[in-house]
Enzyme design. Sequence first.
Site, PDB file in Angstrom:
ATOM      1  N   GLU A   1       0.783  -1.240   0.000  1.00 54.39           N
ATOM      2  CA  GLU A   1       0.000   0.000   0.000  1.00 54.39           C
ATOM      3  C   GLU A   1       0.816   1.291   0.000  1.00 54.39           C
ATOM      4  O   GLU A   1       0.417   2.284   0.603  1.00 54.39           O
ATOM      5  CB  GLU A   1      -0.971   0.000   1.189  1.00 54.39           C
TER       6      GLU A   1
HETATM    7  C1  ACM Z   1      -2.920  -5.165   3.665  1.00 58.90           C
HETATM    8  O1  ACM Z   1      -4.072  -5.504   3.947  1.00 58.90           O
HETATM    9  N1  ACM Z   1      -2.597  -3.886   3.569  1.00 58.90           N
HETATM   10  C2  ACM Z   1      -1.883  -6.139   3.463  1.00 58.90           C
END
Ligand code: ACM
Length: 625
Positions: A436
């Site tokens: 992310e």
């Molecule tokens: C995640 O759920 N950011 C791995």
Amino acid sequence: MHAFHFDTLWHHSGAMEMVVTNLSDDTVVAPSLYYGSITRTLMPSKAEGGRFVRRQANYHEYAADETMALASGAQWHVTEHSLTRAAVHSNEGPKSGAILLSSGETGKTFVTDLQAAAPQRNEASEASDLRCGVLPQAQNISVENYHAQTPPHLLVRGDLNLQREASKVSALTRRLHPLVPVPFVLAAPQGTIEVSAKSSELPDDSYAIRFAGGAIEISHGAGQGLFYALVSLAQMMTYAQLDPKTYALPREGEISDAPRHGWRGAHLDVSRQFYKLGKVLRYVDIMAWHKMNRFHWHLTDDEGWRLEIKAYPKLTEQASATGMMESILPQLGADAAGQRGFYTQDDARHVIDQAGELGIEVMPEIDLPGHCACVVGAYPELLDTEEELESYHSVQGFGNNALNPAMDLSYTFSEKVLGEVCDLFPFDVVHVGGDEVADDAWMKSPKAEAMMKETKLKGTFELQAHFLRHLQQFLASRGKSIGGWEEMAHGGGVKTENCLLFAWTTVEKTAELAEAGYDVISTPGQAYYLDMAQSSDWCEPGASWAGVTPVTQTYSFEAQNDSPALAKHLKGVQGCVWSEHLTTMERVNHMVFPRLSAIAEAGWTDAEGKDFGRFETIARLMPRL
Ligand code: ACM
């Protein structure tokens, strides 16, 4: 592990027999024993096998003869004939106690329930619809009949290793199901059903249990097979006590069992909510009861850094706190004032040791380069000072929260932190997150711009992959493999060797990573993210980006299909417990269970062994946090 195991037997003649088994490696010379018991010694003592030393109210102390040497695996019996009262319940003997060594130290001692010398009945039940109370379901169960009455305990007889394992599983059962008798004792009245064990040629974590009337024989592989056999027996004993209309102890028959997957993982996010050490230890206990074997400890995220790092004290002095006066303002924690908390390296060792005894490896996650808002809050020098503030935002809304691959300090910081992590955690995979990072991260950093010009790397994800490949090399130099979320494959990715990726965004991702040559753990948001809501009901708590996930969906999900890449690279399955919404333990329990039990069964039991009705009935009885 307990160094001593302490059983007590009530004799209807009015005597109480104390039996101490030495589970340590050492011979113990002239030990003493103390315990607290409401059935008290009446002065003068009439003890055999030991000398009464003193009593104060319920505290009792006995000493062995000065020449007595209690060898490793041997038992010391003390029988007291002079007591104030007759015991009538199993809680009226020693509640806690310990061995006092001649050095003055205390040996950690597990104390079982007071046993009555009642004759045991050994009859077959006439009920036809009884079953074994095990979860995950064992691969092969063939039972001819069940005991009409479940005995309170089984007597374990065998070598030191068997005694230790049985005592350990009794202690685990006591922690998780304190209202039922402990399953295994090492001393018991005549007629108690006996358990023996032998190692065999079975694969490491496999076992078989043969039930033949008054005897139970385990054969097991060289790894965790014995532990898993004892956990299965402990579950059968426990659930036969808790729901005797459904479950019973087999009297004649055989169980043979082996895990389906090598990686049976459970993850816990301790950043968004900080859970105290005791809760983490209980989570590990619950995993062991489910025969899960990998604890993915998500120790850092934007909202809080939770592990002591000696080289960077501000990580725990500052980055472990949110609050009105902190760089990270109160976020999704339960307290409006924010939260604070971290684990010392000693705390981490405690978790690693307890998990290790229960057959669980602990994989730490230090989330890099993204999810570092609290890190750059505590150490602002990790940011490119010429980069505009809030020039990019993560999906969670944090501005400029990713360590910059164009800055030397990002590498120094990561190596020092990961170096301490490698020293602390013995497991051979260290998870470095990789997830992310915002699509446009660092694109307004002059340092990143200069680096891209010089190296020909293009854009956020090529820079990210460059940084992560560096970490992979560093970890390899420390003898570790790199673990990370699926984004580690972006921008050219890390190398496929010595690497384990966790597929999370879609169900298809697991196979895609396997086809790209990565070893992979399947943990899709759509089935195994336990922060997802369980229905679309307005009042049902949880997240919704991956849809809703009722327990039936978690239970029926199959990570494996007939893809040859998956056959080669799928290493197992994992449940993820993200804690943004888990503000109370009631909510944790509502959302994590029984879906975690469903994932444990997917990790252990072949697809043909699944049956939701059978699962649902026993899952209700499983322990909660
Ligand atoms: C995640 O759920 N950011 C791995």
